[in-house]
Design an enzyme around this catalytic site. Structure first.
Site, mmCIF file in Angstrom:
data_model
loop_
_atom_site.group_PDB
_atom_site.id
_atom_site.type_symbol
_atom_site.label_atom_id
_atom_site.label_comp_id
_atom_site.label_asym_id
_atom_site.label_seq_id
_atom_site.Cartn_x
_atom_site.Cartn_y
_atom_site.Cartn_z
ATOM 1 N N ARG A 281 0.844 -1.185 0.000
ATOM 2 C CA ARG A 281 0.000 0.000 0.000
ATOM 3 C C ARG A 281 0.886 1.244 0.000
ATOM 4 N NH1 ARG A 281 -3.116 -2.648 -1.904
ATOM 5 N NH2 ARG A 281 -5.244 -3.210 -1.265
ATOM 6 N N GLU B 37 -3.210 7.987 -5.867
ATOM 7 C CA GLU B 37 -3.286 7.342 -7.180
ATOM 8 C C GLU B 37 -4.499 7.844 -7.953
ATOM 9 O OE1 GLU B 37 -3.265 3.128 -6.549
ATOM 10 O OE2 GLU B 37 -1.297 3.117 -5.608
ATOM 11 N N HIS C 239 -0.029 0.647 -10.520
ATOM 12 C CA HIS C 239 -0.791 -0.265 -9.656
ATOM 13 C C HIS C 239 -1.349 -1.436 -10.472
ATOM 14 C CE1 HIS C 239 -3.192 -0.380 -5.651
ATOM 15 N NE2 HIS C 239 -2.912 -1.597 -6.072
#
Length: 326
Positions: A240, A269, A288
């Site tokens: 994370r 993000e 990601h």
């Protein structure tokens, strides 16, 4: 079985959407693009399914009939866990089906940073490869180097197998308690050893963070953390983004204390356009993509649908997140 109301807030594969529609009344409304339709469906929704949108107290306040939220993800950062627990709303997620895929991604980052894959590929693409490269472009070996893992669940163990069994890397891991390798990861017996955080940071050539986000892990990788890492080590984050103090990471890279960083996750993000992480020469950033393969994303969607249908049928879903474990 009585038909109930499902609100789908992220696109599903057509065949998985059809499974829901065959059993229940379904509204599809992505709140990022159709917020009015999403809000209109909340008051009568018995089940929600989707990902990448915060289901917070304000959303829950508008969903008095809600029984279950089925997330197409392993992480539950987007969910108000205490509120779900207080209201007796079940939260499901999708662990297990993405372990090997995420481990592939993390190990790809490890390889790419050490061998400078992206940087040297750009050398060719940009027409700057005009002669045999010199030492200024050399990378570093991966095989035989020491891997330190922060977090040693299913994904951490999958990464450890790649490192130890494929590349002959001694593995160190840090968890609150040592893992019973004989019972949980027999292939790693003799290859992985538990270490304190400080010892792991001092010994490891690569430090890979696979940590969930919690009060205890938020900002864990700070200036002191990076200072305790071996000089010339490489940092990889596949867990994370908010577990890392990104300014501290940049400082450790700029000082030369860290050789490189590979990041699949970020505190915000998508990564802001003005973030130095986008263009830093020692950072390999990915958008990601840990679980982003056709096969794995389909399996995640299928499990999320399984979870939701089971919950609405009064059965125990395969993957329930314990919202009481705060």
């Amino acid at each position: 079985m009585t038909r109930q109301n499902i609100l789908v807030f992220r696109e599903l594969p057509p065949d998985q959407l059809a499974r829901l529609q065959a059993a229940h009344a379904v509204t599809v409304a992505d709140p990022k693009t159709h917020r009015a339709a999403f809000d209109a469906a909340l008051p009568t929704a018995h089940g929600l399914i989707g990902s990448s949108f915060p289901i917070d107290k304000a959303v829950l306040d508008r969903a008095p009939a809600l029984k279950v939220v089925s997330s197409v993800s392993v992480g539950v950062d987007n969910y108000a866990l205490a509120e779900l627990h207080r209201r007796g709303i079940l939260l499901c997620h999708t662990p297990g089906v993405l372990d090997e895929t995420v481990a592939d991604t993390v190990f790809a980052l490890l390889m790419a940073t050490s061998r400078r894959v992206v940087e040297l590929s750009n050398l060719v693409r940009e027409g700057r490869w005009t002669k045999n490269i010199g030492e200024e472009f050399f990378g570093f070996d991966v095989h035989g180097k020491t891997l330190g893992l922060l977090g040693f669940g299913r994904i951490g163990q999958a990464i450890a197998r790649r490192a130890a069994l494929g590349f002959g890397m001694p593995v160190r891991y840090h968890t609150r308690r040592p893992v019973d390798l004989a019972a949980q990861a027999p292939a790693l017996v003799g290859h992985a050893e538990h270490r304190s955080m400080d010892t792991l940071l001092a010994e490891s050539d690569f430090v890979v963070a696979m940590l969930p986000l919690s009060d205890s892990t938020r900002g864990l990788a700070d200036a002191g953390f990076f200072a305790r890492m071996k000089r010339g080590a490489i940092f990889i984050n596949g867990g994370r983004g908010a577990t890392v103090d990104e300014a501290a990471l940049l400082a450790a890279l700029d000082s030369g204390h860290l050789r490189a960083a590979g990041l699949d996750v970020f505190a915000k993000e998508p990564l802001p356009a003005d973030s130095p992480l986008r263009t830093h020469p020692r950072v390999t950033p990915l958008p990601h993509i840990g679980s982003a393969t056709h096969e794995t994303r389909y399996a995640m969607n299928r499990l999320a649908v399984d979870n939701l249908l089971a919950a609405l049928a009064g059965q125990r879903p395969a993957a329930v997140y314990d919202t009481a474990a705060l």
